[in-house]
Motif scaffolding. Structure first.
Motif, PDB file in Angstrom:
ATOM      1  N   LEU A 298      41.914  34.623  49.193  1.00  0.00           N
ATOM      2  CA  LEU A 298      42.957  34.285  48.006  1.00  0.00           C
ATOM      3  C   LEU A 298      42.497  32.804  47.171  1.00  0.00           C
ATOM      4  O   LEU A 298      42.511  33.072  45.945  1.00  0.00           O
ATOM      5  CB  LEU A 298      44.274  34.566  47.911  1.00  0.00           C
ATOM      6  N   LYS A 299      42.280  31.964  47.798  1.00  0.00           N
ATOM      7  CA  LYS A 299      42.395  30.340  47.287  1.00  0.00           C
ATOM      8  C   LYS A 299      40.693  30.302  46.821  1.00  0.00           C
ATOM      9  O   LYS A 299      40.903  29.042  46.267  1.00  0.00           O
ATOM     10  CB  LYS A 299      41.859  29.999  48.775  1.00  0.00           C
ATOM     11  N   GLN A 300      40.235  31.102  46.430  1.00  0.00           N
ATOM     12  CA  GLN A 300      38.961  30.657  45.844  1.00  0.00           C
ATOM     13  C   GLN A 300      38.632  31.347  44.588  1.00  0.00           C
ATOM     14  O   GLN A 300      37.879  31.858  44.452  1.00  0.00           O
ATOM     15  CB  GLN A 300      37.479  32.425  46.918  1.00  0.00           C
ATOM     16  N   ALA A 301      39.754  32.283  44.381  1.00  0.00           N
ATOM     17  CA  ALA A 301      40.247  32.402  42.605  1.00  0.00           C
ATOM     18  C   ALA A 301      41.104  31.464  42.042  1.00  0.00           C
ATOM     19  O   ALA A 301      41.387  30.263  42.613  1.00  0.00           O
ATOM     20  CB  ALA A 301      40.775  33.576  42.508  1.00  0.00           C
ATOM     21  N   ASP A 302      41.206  31.595  41.237  1.00  0.00           N
ATOM     22  CA  ASP A 302      41.348  29.976  39.991  1.00  0.00           C
ATOM     23  C   ASP A 302      43.126  30.453  40.047  1.00  0.00           C
ATOM     24  O   ASP A 302      43.488  29.747  39.725  1.00  0.00           O
ATOM     25  CB  ASP A 302      40.746  30.385  37.930  1.00  0.00           C
ATOM     26  N   GLY A 303      43.673  31.839  40.393  1.00  0.00           N
ATOM     27  CA  GLY A 303      44.901  31.780  39.986  1.00  0.00           C
ATOM     28  C   GLY A 303      45.306  32.719  41.795  1.00  0.00           C
ATOM     29  O   GLY A 303      44.481  33.638  41.827  1.00  0.00           O
ATOM     30  N   PHE A 304      46.820  32.958  42.247  1.00  0.00           N
ATOM     31  CA  PHE A 304      46.747  34.344  42.755  1.00  0.00           C
ATOM     32  C   PHE A 304      48.569  34.579  43.163  1.00  0.00           C
ATOM     33  O   PHE A 304      49.158  33.511  43.226  1.00  0.00           O
ATOM     34  CB  PHE A 304      45.646  33.401  44.695  1.00  0.00           C
TER      35      PHE A 304
ATOM     36  N   ASP B  97      43.042  45.928  32.700  1.00  0.00           N
ATOM     37  CA  ASP B  97      42.076  46.563  31.357  1.00  0.00           C
ATOM     38  C   ASP B  97      42.528  46.261  30.284  1.00  0.00           C
ATOM     39  O   ASP B  97      41.616  45.630  29.384  1.00  0.00           O
ATOM     40  CB  ASP B  97      42.548  48.118  31.717  1.00  0.00           C
ATOM     41  N   ARG B  98      43.586  45.201  30.403  1.00  0.00           N
ATOM     42  CA  ARG B  98      44.390  44.999  28.428  1.00  0.00           C
ATOM     43  C   ARG B  98      44.129  43.598  27.964  1.00  0.00           C
ATOM     44  O   ARG B  98      43.911  43.062  27.312  1.00  0.00           O
ATOM     45  CB  ARG B  98      45.577  45.310  28.241  1.00  0.00           C
ATOM     46  N   LYS B  99      43.673  42.408  29.609  1.00  0.00           N
ATOM     47  CA  LYS B  99      42.865  41.355  29.653  1.00  0.00           C
ATOM     48  C   LYS B  99      44.638  40.293  29.356  1.00  0.00           C
ATOM     49  O   LYS B  99      44.664  40.045  28.386  1.00  0.00           O
ATOM     50  CB  LYS B  99      42.017  41.476  28.592  1.00  0.00           C
ATOM     51  N   THR B 100      45.947  41.434  29.479  1.00  0.00           N
ATOM     52  CA  THR B 100      46.432  40.379  29.204  1.00  0.00           C
ATOM     53  C   THR B 100      47.173  38.927  29.486  1.00  0.00           C
ATOM     54  O   THR B 100      47.905  38.062  28.536  1.00  0.00           O
ATOM     55  CB  THR B 100      48.224  41.054  29.922  1.00  0.00           C
ATOM     56  N   LEU B 101      46.129  38.527  30.564  1.00  0.00           N
ATOM     57  CA  LEU B 101      46.249  36.686  30.612  1.00  0.00           C
ATOM     58  C   LEU B 101      44.917  36.493  30.148  1.00  0.00           C
ATOM     59  O   LEU B 101      45.341  34.811  30.340  1.00  0.00           O
ATOM     60  CB  LEU B 101      46.366  36.408  31.798  1.00  0.00           C
ATOM     61  N   GLY B 102      44.611  36.747  29.149  1.00  0.00           N
ATOM     62  CA  GLY B 102      43.819  36.330  28.270  1.00  0.00           C
ATOM     63  C   GLY B 102      41.649  36.907  28.551  1.00  0.00           C
ATOM     64  O   GLY B 102      41.192  37.230  29.387  1.00  0.00           O
ATOM     65  N   GLU B 103      41.215  36.898  27.402  1.00  0.00           N
ATOM     66  CA  GLU B 103      39.938  37.618  27.342  1.00  0.00           C
ATOM     67  C   GLU B 103      38.998  36.718  28.593  1.00  0.00           C
ATOM     68  O   GLU B 103      38.035  37.440  29.141  1.00  0.00           O
ATOM     69  CB  GLU B 103      39.457  37.783  26.054  1.00  0.00           C
ATOM     70  N   ASP B 104      39.542  35.419  28.822  1.00  0.00           N
ATOM     71  CA  ASP B 104      38.588  34.553  29.633  1.00  0.00           C
ATOM     72  C   ASP B 104      39.264  34.940  30.987  1.00  0.00           C
ATOM     73  O   ASP B 104      38.814  34.520  32.173  1.00  0.00           O
ATOM     74  CB  ASP B 104      38.088  33.505  29.235  1.00  0.00           C
ATOM     75  N   VAL B 105      40.303  36.071  31.740  1.00  0.00           N
ATOM     76  CA  VAL B 105      40.540  36.081  33.456  1.00  0.00           C
ATOM     77  C   VAL B 105      40.619  37.206  33.471  1.00  0.00           C
ATOM     78  O   VAL B 105      41.060  38.443  32.453  1.00  0.00           O
ATOM     79  CB  VAL B 105      41.515  35.506  33.009  1.00  0.00           C
ATOM     80  N   SER B 106      39.977  37.588  34.714  1.00  0.00           N
ATOM     81  CA  SER B 106      39.906  38.829  34.800  1.00  0.00           C
ATOM     82  C   SER B 106      41.241  38.916  36.134  1.00  0.00           C
ATOM     83  O   SER B 106      41.041  37.788  36.929  1.00  0.00           O
ATOM     84  CB  SER B 106      38.261  39.107  36.218  1.00  0.00           C
ATOM     85  N   ILE B 107      41.560  40.162  36.566  1.00  0.00           N
ATOM     86  CA  ILE B 107      42.118  39.658  37.934  1.00  0.00           C
ATOM     87  C   ILE B 107      41.856  40.358  38.493  1.00  0.00           C
ATOM     88  O   ILE B 107      41.497  42.573  38.038  1.00  0.00           O
ATOM     89  CB  ILE B 107      43.715  40.494  36.632  1.00  0.00           C
ATOM     90  N   GLU B 108      42.058  40.604  39.487  1.00  0.00           N
ATOM     91  CA  GLU B 108      41.663  41.382  40.972  1.00  0.00           C
ATOM     92  C   GLU B 108      42.819  41.854  41.863  1.00  0.00           C
ATOM     93  O   GLU B 108      43.659  41.135  42.103  1.00  0.00           O
ATOM     94  CB  GLU B 108      40.457  40.466  41.693  1.00  0.00           C
ATOM     95  N   ILE B 109      42.337  42.853  41.961  1.00  0.00           N
ATOM     96  CA  ILE B 109      43.834  43.080  43.074  1.00  0.00           C
ATOM     97  C   ILE B 109      43.413  44.244  43.959  1.00  0.00           C
ATOM     98  O   ILE B 109      41.911  44.997  44.205  1.00  0.00           O
ATOM     99  CB  ILE B 109      44.306  44.896  42.535  1.00  0.00           C
ATOM    100  N   GLU B 110      43.640  43.471  44.734  1.00  0.00           N
ATOM    101  CA  GLU B 110      43.641  44.218  46.778  1.00  0.00           C
ATOM    102  C   GLU B 110      45.054  44.916  47.206  1.00  0.00           C
ATOM    103  O   GLU B 110      45.923  44.043  47.321  1.00  0.00           O
ATOM    104  CB  GLU B 110      43.215  43.102  47.577  1.00  0.00           C
ATOM    105  N   VAL B 111      44.501  46.150  47.853  1.00  0.00           N
ATOM    106  CA  VAL B 111      45.893  46.906  48.534  1.00  0.00           C
ATOM    107  C   VAL B 111      46.211  46.706  49.884  1.00  0.00           C
ATOM    108  O   VAL B 111      44.802  46.998  50.014  1.00  0.00           O
ATOM    109  CB  VAL B 111      45.678  47.772  47.631  1.00  0.00           C
ATOM    110  N   ILE B 112      47.408  46.410  50.022  1.00  0.00           N
ATOM    111  CA  ILE B 112      47.075  47.021  51.674  1.00  0.00           C
ATOM    112  C   ILE B 112      48.433  47.565  51.636  1.00  0.00           C
ATOM    113  O   ILE B 112      49.714  47.346  51.505  1.00  0.00           O
ATOM    114  CB  ILE B 112      47.194  44.936  52.765  1.00  0.00           C
ATOM    115  N   ASP B 113      48.585  47.988  52.467  1.00  0.00           N
ATOM    116  CA  ASP B 113      49.679  49.709  53.507  1.00  0.00           C
ATOM    117  C   ASP B 113      49.756  49.110  55.041  1.00  0.00           C
ATOM    118  O   ASP B 113      48.546  49.481  55.880  1.00  0.00           O
ATOM    119  CB  ASP B 113      49.542  50.818  53.376  1.00  0.00           C
ATOM    120  N   GLU B 114      50.568  47.871  55.507  1.00  0.00           N
ATOM    121  CA  GLU B 114      50.963  47.532  56.595  1.00  0.00           C
ATOM    122  C   GLU B 114      51.240  49.065  57.531  1.00  0.00           C
ATOM    123  O   GLU B 114      50.289  48.455  58.425  1.00  0.00           O
ATOM    124  CB  GLU B 114      51.558  46.380  56.573  1.00  0.00           C
ATOM    125  N   THR B 115      51.563  49.647  57.059  1.00  0.00           N
ATOM    126  CA  THR B 115      51.572  50.960  57.862  1.00  0.00           C
ATOM    127  C   THR B 115      50.167  51.628  58.722  1.00  0.00           C
ATOM    128  O   THR B 115      49.848  52.212  59.606  1.00  0.00           O
ATOM    129  CB  THR B 115      52.112  52.123  57.855  1.00  0.00           C
TER     130      THR B 115
END
Length: 583
Positions: free
Chosen positions: A77-83, A46-64
């Protein structure tokens, strides 16, 4: 041009005795670590901590409750610019599984970091970083020890720059929680938990010194707490996504210095604002002494409470430095919770130095007769990394099972000074069957019905606890709804079973499990029916429900059995000393 940074958060499960990941259609215990880390990264996004031009996307998995398909996830993951992959809240029994997951992602070229109680506890209590952590680092896994509030920006920046450190050690710098970023999970993730429970911590830290505990050495002994505004924000944020059940993960909510103002705010939300929600709390045995605590907890929505009973033997409690537990107050304390209509759980540890099978069996019978306890969970005394017990055994080079996968409190991992390994294991499993007999289940239900509480819910929980041990072969804390097993999700180094062997065997196993659960519920069903059909159920009473005078308490078997040990207990009352003098 806009860039994408993809973060995958995984809460690892651990392996069963056959090497398969323990996973369910609906998992039992929500992970507060997962909620906390997700909330922190969402705040960074939300705060764009990696820069205004970088969106951070989050996926959550609970393996239980969700399969970790590394090949598929790595491709995404590899489809993104960083992971980055984060293994969150890794406990000791989950560490082998976490390393196996990390091995696969590292082979795919994905940077990965792991945090949780195993790493934090080991690093905080041992003179050197233990070999399993060093080996994981050499493999390419970054280790995070400590809490992430105020530090997530820097960690993500390192990952974005491709410069993850081998170790992030913040064990000597615990952050304040007032106004901190709130733990939260997406609703679709929460609904994969049994009962759609989510979790949050209203505070961290515990003032007591229990030698088997890791909390005090990971989260500290000083109370750090959220404000009532913080807690209200958590409740409202979850209510907005129709999540209304909460497990407050404070190891001892009663020692949160903000307990009263937090409960007052929760009461206001329920009674004035009309928000409907339920809570599960964890408390100590002395909390009933706090004026208004139990009454306010019940009004605030507490439907179930987990109590650190641990044992009824004063010598065992002293050995564990659990000096705050006063066994002569157990009945009054449990009666207070029962009068408030709250279902009580208690943890009970087997394997203290003076324990014998005979003593354990005798003490369980005393509990059944004299204490109005609803549910009991038995544990092997386990020297978890991060505890004083583990540190002492390690310093003396005493044998401990090297397989951390067994450190789930449901397996014996040390030798006992008196009992043989076979005796200790047998009395552990026999204790479940001794407490959860059809006769005692009926007694507990009658006590519950006499107070007008939720008898059917308690009945289901009691059968669930027993079935977890007898049928699913896991501890109730790990037992969810409908077991899943994946042929290709087996422990590293163990041979994958041939499909023609695995799937027929799995079909037979699933049918047997379903039949066993049905048989267990039917076996105990008449007890519940008798209770519900009894028109005089509200008048039921027995010794455990009886309010006794000081003089009458002297005759309690609980007091008489331990009359010689009680006077040596800190804070022992006159009644206990008088009982000790009786011959």
């Amino acid at each position: 041009m806009s860039k994408r940074f993809a973060v995958l958060l995984i809460k690892p499960s651990h392996y069963d005795d056959e090497g398969y990941v323990i996973q369910w259609l609906r998992a039992p215990i929500p992970s507060n670590s997962l909620a906390s880390v997700y909330g922190l990264i969402k705040d960074c996004a939300d705060r764009k901590t990696l820069g205004e031009d970088v969106s951070i996307e989050i996926e959550v998995i609970d393996e239980t409750n969700t399969k970790v398909d590394v090949a598929k996830l790595a491709k995404s993951l590899k489809q993104a610019d960083g992971f980055l992959v984060g293994l969150v809240g890794v406990q000791t029994n989950q560490f082998p599984r976490a390393v196996d997951i990390a091995r696969e992602f590292i082979a795919e070229g994905i940077p990965i970091v792991a945090g949780g109680f195993h790493a934090a506890g080991s690093i905080s209590m041992l003179p050197d970083v233990p070999p399993e952590i060093v080996e994981a680092q050499e493999m390419g896994l970054s280790i995070y020890a400590g809490e992430a509030e105020g530090r997530m920006d820097a960690l993500l920046a390192d990952a974005w720059a491709g410069e993850l450190k081998p170790l992030y050690n913040f064990m000597k710098d615990l952050p304040h929680l007032e106004g901190a970023v709130q733990p939260i999970l997406p609703a679709d993730s929460v609904r994969k938990m049994a009962g759609a429970y989510t979790s949050f911590d209203a505070g961290r830290g515990c003032p007591f010194q229990c030698s088997f505990c890791t909390i005090i050495n990971v989260q500290g002994r000083k109370s750090r707490f959220r404000t009532p505004d913080d807690v209200e924000e958590i409740i409202r944020a979850n209510a907005a996504q129709k999540i209304r059940r909460f497990f407050i993960t404070d190891d001892d909510f009663a020692r949160n210095k903000n307990w009263e103002v937090i409960l007052d705010r929760l009461i206001w939300l329920r009674e004035e604002e009309g928000l409907k929600f339920k809570l599960v709390l964890q408390v100590d045995t002395l909390c009933y002494r706090l004026p208004g605590f139990i009454e306010k907890a019940a009004r605030a929505g507490c439907a179930r409470v987990f109590i650190g009973l641990e044992n009824i033997d004063p010598d065992a409690l002293t050995a564990a430095k659990k000096r705050q537990n006063k066994i002569w107050e157990y009945r009054k304390m449990l009666q207070a919770w029962k009068d408030a209509g709250v279902i009580t759980y208690a943890g009970y540890i087997l394997g203290f130095p003076d324990d014998t099978p005979e003593k354990i069996r005798r003490n369980i019978e005393i509990i059944k007769k004299e204490l109005p306890l609803d549910l009991i969970e038995f544990f092997f005394l386990t020297p978890l990394p991060g505890s004083e017990d583990h540190k002492v055994l390690a310093s003396k080079d005493v044998w401990k099972d090297p397989d951390f996968n067994k450190y789930d409190l449901n397996h014996r991992v040390t030798h006992h000074p008196i009992m043989s390994d076979a005796e200790w294991e047998k009395v552990y499993f026999d204790s479940w069957k001794q407490f959860y007999t059809p006769e005692h289940v009926e007694t507990v239900l009658r006590r519950d019905a006499a107070r007008g509480a939720r008898t059917k819910a308690l009945y289901s929980s009691m059968i669930h606890f027993l079935g977890a041990i007898l049928i699913e072969k896991v501890h109730p804390l790990e037992c969810g709804i409908v077991r899943r097993k994946h042929r290709d999700q087996r422990r590293y180094g163990m041979k994958l079973e041939h499909p023609l062997v695995f799937y027929p065997r799995r079909a037979v196993e699933a049918a047997w499990v379903a039949f066993s659960w049905a048989r267990l519920f039917l076996k105990f069903r008449p007890a519940m029916n008798r209770v519900l059909q009894d028109e005089d159920r509200s008048t039921y009473t027995d010794l455990a429900l009886t309010v006794t005078s000081d003089a009458e308490e002297q005759d309690m078997e609980l007091i008489q059995v331990f009359k010689e040990a009680i006077p040596n207990t800190h804070g022992a009352p006159d009644v206990a000393r008088k009982a000790a003098a009786m011959k």
